[in-house]
Design a protein around this motif. Structure first.
Motif, PDB file in Angstrom:
ATOM      1  N   VAL A   1       2.068  33.838   8.685  1.00  0.00           N
ATOM      2  CA  VAL A   1       2.412  35.232   8.989  1.00  0.00           C
ATOM      3  C   VAL A   1       3.633  35.202   9.898  1.00  0.00           C
ATOM      4  N   VAL A   2       4.609  36.080   9.637  1.00  0.00           N
ATOM      5  CA  VAL A   2       5.885  35.979  10.361  1.00  0.00           C
ATOM      6  C   VAL A   2       6.179  37.232  11.186  1.00  0.00           C
ATOM      7  N   ASP A   3       6.978  37.036  12.187  1.00  0.00           N
ATOM      8  CA  ASP A   3       7.510  38.096  13.050  1.00  0.00           C
ATOM      9  C   ASP A   3       8.421  38.995  12.194  1.00  0.00           C
ATOM     10  N   PRO A   4       8.163  40.314  12.167  1.00  0.00           N
ATOM     11  CA  PRO A   4       8.999  41.183  11.328  1.00  0.00           C
ATOM     12  C   PRO A   4      10.403  41.419  11.888  1.00  0.00           C
ATOM     13  N   LEU A   5      10.661  40.976  13.124  1.00  0.00           N
ATOM     14  CA  LEU A   5      11.914  41.333  13.796  1.00  0.00           C
ATOM     15  C   LEU A   5      12.527  40.071  14.428  1.00  0.00           C
ATOM     16  N   PRO A   6      13.475  39.434  13.733  1.00  0.00           N
ATOM     17  CA  PRO A   6      13.927  38.093  14.131  1.00  0.00           C
ATOM     18  C   PRO A   6      14.777  38.012  15.404  1.00  0.00           C
ATOM     19  N   PHE A   7      15.470  39.075  15.782  1.00  0.00           N
ATOM     20  CA  PHE A   7      16.412  38.954  16.906  1.00  0.00           C
ATOM     21  C   PHE A   7      16.066  40.035  17.927  1.00  0.00           C
ATOM     22  N   THR A   8      16.803  41.104  17.989  1.00  0.00           N
ATOM     23  CA  THR A   8      16.451  42.225  18.870  1.00  0.00           C
ATOM     24  C   THR A   8      16.503  43.510  18.059  1.00  0.00           C
ATOM     25  N   PRO A   9      15.870  44.606  18.525  1.00  0.00           N
ATOM     26  CA  PRO A   9      15.154  44.788  19.785  1.00  0.00           C
ATOM     27  C   PRO A   9      13.948  43.842  19.889  1.00  0.00           C
ATOM     28  N   PHE A  10      13.506  43.601  21.149  1.00  0.00           N
ATOM     29  CA  PHE A  10      12.329  42.771  21.370  1.00  0.00           C
ATOM     30  C   PHE A  10      11.077  43.530  20.926  1.00  0.00           C
ATOM     31  N   ASN A  11      10.215  42.821  20.202  1.00  0.00           N
ATOM     32  CA  ASN A  11       8.986  43.418  19.668  1.00  0.00           C
ATOM     33  C   ASN A  11       7.799  42.535  20.055  1.00  0.00           C
ATOM     34  N   SER A  12       6.595  43.022  19.796  1.00  0.00           N
ATOM     35  CA  SER A  12       5.403  42.175  19.919  1.00  0.00           C
ATOM     36  C   SER A  12       4.475  42.465  18.750  1.00  0.00           C
ATOM     37  N   SER A  13       3.578  41.508  18.471  1.00  0.00           N
ATOM     38  CA  SER A  13       2.849  41.511  17.200  1.00  0.00           C
ATOM     39  C   SER A  13       1.373  41.206  17.375  1.00  0.00           C
ATOM     40  N   VAL A  14       0.613  41.611  16.354  1.00  0.00           N
ATOM     41  CA  VAL A  14      -0.817  41.296  16.265  1.00  0.00           C
ATOM     42  C   VAL A  14      -1.068  40.638  14.912  1.00  0.00           C
ATOM     43  N   ILE A  15      -1.842  39.552  14.913  1.00  0.00           N
ATOM     44  CA  ILE A  15      -2.257  38.921  13.653  1.00  0.00           C
ATOM     45  C   ILE A  15      -3.761  38.738  13.694  1.00  0.00           C
ATOM     46  N   ARG A  16      -4.468  39.444  12.821  1.00  0.00           N
ATOM     47  CA  ARG A  16      -5.922  39.239  12.674  1.00  0.00           C
ATOM     48  C   ARG A  16      -6.138  38.303  11.499  1.00  0.00           C
ATOM     49  N   PHE A  17      -6.975  37.309  11.688  1.00  0.00           N
ATOM     50  CA  PHE A  17      -7.210  36.372  10.581  1.00  0.00           C
ATOM     51  C   PHE A  17      -8.629  35.817  10.650  1.00  0.00           C
ATOM     52  N   LYS A  18      -9.109  35.408   9.486  1.00  0.00           N
ATOM     53  CA  LYS A  18     -10.400  34.717   9.405  1.00  0.00           C
ATOM     54  C   LYS A  18     -10.142  33.257   9.121  1.00  0.00           C
TER      55      LYS A  18
END
Ligand SMILES: [Ca+2]
Ligand SMILES: [Ca+2]
Ligand SMILES: [Ca+2]
Ligand SMILES: [Ca+2]
Length: 332
Positions: A145-162
């Motif tokens: 699973v990858v970060d949708p935003l490679p450079f800026t603006p700065f973002n944060s993410s959630v990954i739910r997985f089993k």
């Protein structure tokens, strides 16, 4: 200088290029010697991210480009990293101005709305990630699973997985760049500024209990170092890739600076990959990374600075010059 460290010069590079073509990477034996390139890469993809929104500080986004460069030994490298934003599965947004996801705090986030990814198993985990600038999370060699935003603006993410324990987390962390192949960006009045990286992660189980945070128990190895003022300032000894002798100051003209590249091991994300030789991750404080003005981080300090399990920023030992860092951790 310790005699067992390798400094780079022309005859050695001839020998190195022979070695590089003679062996392929595997989990037990990685190539020690890097490939060196000099100067700017050729741009291959422009403006990967179409978001033009500014972050809360009014800073416009940096343009996200990809390039390729041929090293002195004739190998081709994709810089800053080989990513496929169009086709890869993207992480859910914790905070992302480009998608108008801008909660004031974690209390405003309902993670149960986010999709659950399958890493082969029944136990539910949730990972929270803030990375400067881009990450790919691999789980048990089965899920990416990858970060949708490679450079800026700065973002944060959630990954739910089993997944099934033991859970091997393998992360490709990338400090992005404007000067492709050189690790520079413009910063204020500085035309050539070496930017920094850093990533912080919290992983919780289905009962919202922390099962792992980024700390110095993680393994960290660098695969792309730039900008290098000289090749000689980089010392390589086995799995040690020491750029502490290379300057990180702003420069008026960085156009002739070098970069060092190593191929990523083919199976680096597999549970049975042998990372014994890799260095331990280095931890960094919020102040060292400079997140006081980053709402994608500081709206969620309850999460990232939890006093029952404070997650540290981690990277390799050079958070400025090391631009691709592979990180590994096993949750037992
Ligand atoms: Ca990002
Ligand atoms: Ca950065
Ligand atoms: Ca923290
Ligand atoms: Ca950097």
């Amino acid at each position: 200088m310790r005699s067992d460290f390798i400094r780079f010069n022309a005859p050695l590079l001839v020998a190195a290029s022979f070695l590089l073509t003679a062996c392929t990477p595997n989990s037990s034996k990685e190539k020690n010697l890097p490939s060196f390139s000099q100067g700017l890469a050729q741009q291959t993809q422009s403006d990967l991210l179409k978001c033009k929104k500014v972050d809360s500080g009014g800073v416009p986004p940096r343009i996200t480009n990809l390039g390729k460069i041929t090293s002195e030994d004739g190998l081709e490298w994709i810089v800053p990293a080989n990513i496929d934003l169009e086709n890869d599965t993207k992480a859910s947004d914790l905070f992302n101005v480009c998608n108008d996801v801008i909660p004031n705090s974690f209390a405003d986030v309902d993670v149960t709305n986010f999709p659950i990814h399958d890493a082969g198993g029944e136990e539910l985990f949730t990972a929270y990630v803030f990375g400067d600038n881009y990450f790919e999370l691999n789980v048990n060699g089965k899920l990416k699973v990858v970060d949708p935003l490679p450079f800026t603006p700065f973002n944060s993410s959630v990954i739910r997985f089993k997944a099934q324990r033991p859970v091997t987390l393998a992360i490709k962390a990338v400090d992005w760049e404007e000067y492709l192949g050189q690790g520079f960006e413009t910063f204020g009045k500085a035309k050539y500024h070496a930017g920094d990286g850093g990533i912080v992660i919290v992983i919780k189980d289905k009962n919202d209990k922390i099962v792992a945070v980024t700390d110095n128990s993680w393994k960290a190895q660098t695969y792309y170092i730039a900008p290098l003022k000289t090749k000689e300032c980089l010392l390589v000894n086995g799995a040690t890739r020491n750029s502490s002798g290379c300057p990180t100051d702003d420069v008026p003209d960085g156009s002739q600076f070098y970069a060092a590249h190593w191929p990523l091991p083919i199976d680096w994300d597999a549970p049975n990959f042998n990372d014994q030789a890799w260095p331990q991750a280095t931890t960094y404080s919020n102040e060292e990374i400079g997140v006081h003005n980053k709402p994608a981080f500081n709206h969620f300090t309850k999460l990232f600075d939890d006093n029952t399990g404070d997650a540290s920023f981690i990277w390799s030992d050079n958070v400025v010059l090391d631009n691709i860092v592979l990180l590994r951790k096993i949750i037992n």
